[in-house]
Write an enzyme that holds these catalytic residues in place. Structure first.
Site, PDB file in Angstrom:
ATOM      1  N   SER A  39       3.920 -11.386   2.641  1.00 38.42           N
ATOM      2  CA  SER A  39       4.440 -10.414   3.185  1.00 38.42           C
ATOM      3  C   SER A  39       4.994  -9.593   2.133  1.00 38.42           C
ATOM      4  CB  SER A  39       5.075 -10.426   4.335  1.00 38.42           C
ATOM      5  OG  SER A  39       6.336 -11.120   4.036  1.00 38.42           O
ATOM      6  N   LYS A  80      12.594  -9.451   3.780  1.00 34.36           N
ATOM      7  CA  LYS A  80      11.908  -8.196   3.716  1.00 34.36           C
ATOM      8  C   LYS A  80      12.644  -7.359   3.031  1.00 34.36           C
ATOM      9  CE  LYS A  80       8.970  -9.769   6.986  1.00 34.36           C
ATOM     10  NZ  LYS A  80       7.514 -10.075   6.328  1.00 34.36           N
TER      11      LYS A  80
END
EC number: 3.4.21.89
Length: 185
Positions: A39, A80
């Site tokens: 990701s 993230k």
């Protein structure tokens, strides 16, 4: 015999003090994490080992584009990038990030966006209102996070805004594998 006992006692003290210091540093200052999944490509790769600075957000707040580790569930942490801060409106249109209506460059994904074939999307258009919660502005105490690999990331677009108090810290240093060694950007 007494000298040998003193030596052993001395070694035991050193080991205990070292263990307490190591535990304190890991609990309050820094902790290791391993990237699990794609990701955050191209910035971070699956298997990269990072040092997370836990002190930054004890004395300050997340800033735009910080790479953070947060508790996504009781058993799983995610890594993230902070995109939106409290009080802001976030939207994406035609591969451009807009913060309160002003375009903001994202240099960490520029190469991927510019190499897209015609008609492809790296970050599909969205607005804060379309995300879970349907907010008009990011509330105090929350941030919006996205993975750098926008086509393969479970992030705020799916799980909603992240409470700042769920952030473990800022990922700042890749220490393994050695060819990736360096500061995160």
């Amino acid at each position: 015999m007494a000298a040998k006992n003193r030596e052993w006692l001395s070694w035991i003290k050193v080991i205990v003090i070292s263990a307490i210091l190591a535990l304190g540093i890991r609990t309050f200052l820094f902790t290791p994490i391993i990237v699990d999944g794609p990701s955050m490509l191209p910035t971070l790769e699956n298997g990269d080992h990072l040092i997370v600075n836990k002190l930054n957000y004890t004395i300050g707040q997340p800033e735009r584009f910080d790479i953070v580790v947060f508790h996504a569930t009781q058993k799983r942490d995610y890594i993230k990038r902070v995109i939106g801060l409290p009080g802001e409106h976030i939207s994406y249109q035609n591969e451009i990030l807009y913060v309160d209506g002003t375009p903001v460059a994202e240099p960490f994904i520029r190469e991927r966006v510019t190499s897209l074939p015609a008609g492809s999307h790296y970050t599909h258009d969205f607005t804060l209102e379309n995300m879970p919660g349907g907010y008009e502005k990011i509330p105090e105490g929350y941030v919006l996070v996205l993975g750098d690999n926008r086509t393969n990331s479970t992030d705020s677009r799916m799980i909603g805004l992240i409470p700042i108090d769920q952030i473990v810290g800022e990922a700042q240093l890749i220490y393994w594998p050695l060819p990736h060694f360096g500061l995160t950007t």
